[in-house]
Enzyme design. Structure first.
Site, short mmCIF file in Angstrom:
data_model
loop_
_atom_site.label_atom_id
_atom_site.label_comp_id
_atom_site.label_asym_id
_atom_site.label_seq_id
_atom_site.Cartn_x
_atom_site.Cartn_y
_atom_site.Cartn_z
N ASN A 177 -10.32 -4.63 -13.39
CA ASN A 177 -8.91 -4.24 -13.27
C ASN A 177 -8.30 -5.09 -12.17
O ASN A 177 -8.51 -4.85 -10.98
CB ASN A 177 -8.80 -2.76 -12.93
N LYS A 226 -5.38 -5.28 -11.22
CA LYS A 226 -4.24 -4.62 -10.57
C LYS A 226 -3.07 -5.62 -10.46
O LYS A 226 -2.90 -6.46 -11.33
CB LYS A 226 -4.66 -4.01 -9.24
N HIS A 268 -4.67 5.70 -14.66
CA HIS A 268 -5.24 5.27 -13.39
C HIS A 268 -4.59 6.07 -12.27
O HIS A 268 -3.40 6.41 -12.32
CB HIS A 268 -5.02 3.77 -13.18
N GLU A 297 -3.48 5.33 -9.52
CA GLU A 297 -2.28 4.72 -8.95
C GLU A 297 -1.06 4.97 -9.82
O GLU A 297 0.06 5.12 -9.31
CB GLU A 297 -2.52 3.23 -8.74
N GLU A 328 -13.00 7.85 -11.39
CA GLU A 328 -12.62 7.11 -10.20
C GLU A 328 -12.18 8.09 -9.13
O GLU A 328 -11.03 8.54 -9.13
CB GLU A 328 -11.50 6.12 -10.51
N GLY A 349 -10.33 1.37 -3.29
CA GLY A 349 -9.72 0.43 -2.35
C GLY A 349 -9.92 0.81 -0.90
O GLY A 349 -9.32 0.21 -0.02
N SER A 397 -14.71 1.69 -6.10
CA SER A 397 -15.20 0.63 -5.22
C SER A 397 -16.61 0.17 -5.55
O SER A 397 -17.42 -0.08 -4.67
CB SER A 397 -15.12 1.07 -3.74
#
Length: 249
Positions: free
Chosen positions: A11, A13, A96, A98, A167, A173, A211
């Site tokens: 990914n 991003k 996701h 985010e 996740e 991150g 991660s």
């Protein structure tokens, strides 16, 4: 005995550029060969055409980072599943953390996006995960089960065609990673939930997306119910990404 599929999906991003993408793809493709697992790169929408052309004929599948729940219409800025099909997209990340956090996506929205992708032959990578506060409140399984249930209910018998990615939000991150035992416990719960949707659903990959990197991939991937990874930062470094692919094989 049937083997579960394995998948390593990068990914990117909101990273990349024409020159940087070309260099990264050159590095990945030079070392990829014929991997023992599925491999994909989920790239920003403006670069779909560039990556499609570069990966043609290789083992690297193309993925998108999002997809609209709508087929067409007055939805400025949205990208439909039909548009993604034009670029040979095989996977689309939906839900996701985010997107949930910064764009207010609900469980219902994520389920609708998963269905839109499937209806066009794109495999949705359905993301689920808990915040640190939810983990500390011992709500991890309740949260991820609720998130997955919304998708399974919406998809019905199509649920056997999804990929799930766990996740933990607190490990994305941040450099923090769930221990292999912590991750396995959640993956096992998700596997049991998929099994309730049918034997075929239970055989779909469940990826770890918190991660994972070249240093910890082998230990995480050795767990019984971890079938691959949804890779963030490490997917931007060809050597690291290839090391994870090798560990998954």
């Amino acid at each position: 005995m049937q083997q579960r599929k394995k998948l390593v999906a990068g990914n990117w991003k909101m990273n990349g550029g024409l020159a940087a993408n070309a260099a990264l793809l050159d590095g990945v493709l030079a070392g990829l060969g014929a991997p023992a697992c599925g491999v994909a790169a989920c790239v920003p929408a403006p670069y779909l055409a560039q990556v499609q052309a570069r990966v043609a004929g290789s083992a690297l599948a193309l993925g998108a980072q999002d997809v609209s729940a709508f087929a067409s219409g007055a939805y400025t800025g949205e990208v439909s599943a039909g548009m993604l099909v034009d670029f040979g997209v095989a996977y689309a990340i939906v839900g996701h953390s985010e997107r949930r956090q910064y764009h207010g996506e609900t469980d219902a929205t994520v389920a609708a996006k998963a269905l839109a992708a499937l209806d066009k032959g794109i495999t949705p990578i359905v993301c689920v995960g808990e915040t640190l506060a939810e983990r500390e409140a011992d709500q991890t399984v309740a949260v991820v089960s609720r998130q997955l249930a919304a998708v399974l209910t919406k998809l019905g018998d199509k649920a056997a065609a999804i990929v799930v990615a766990y996740e933990p939000v607190w490990a994305i991150g941040t450099g923090r990673t769930a221990s292999p035992e912590q991750a396995q416990a959640v993956h096992a719960a998700l596997r049991a939930q998929l099994a309730e949707a049918g034997e075929a659903a239970a055989m779909q990959p469940i990826l770890y997306g918190g991660s994972m990197n070249a240093a910890n991939a082998a230990q995480l991937l050795a767990q019984a119910d971890i079938d691959g990874g949804l890779i963030g930062g490490a997917s931007l470094k060809a050597a690291d990404f290839l090391a994870i692919v090798a560990a998954a094989g």
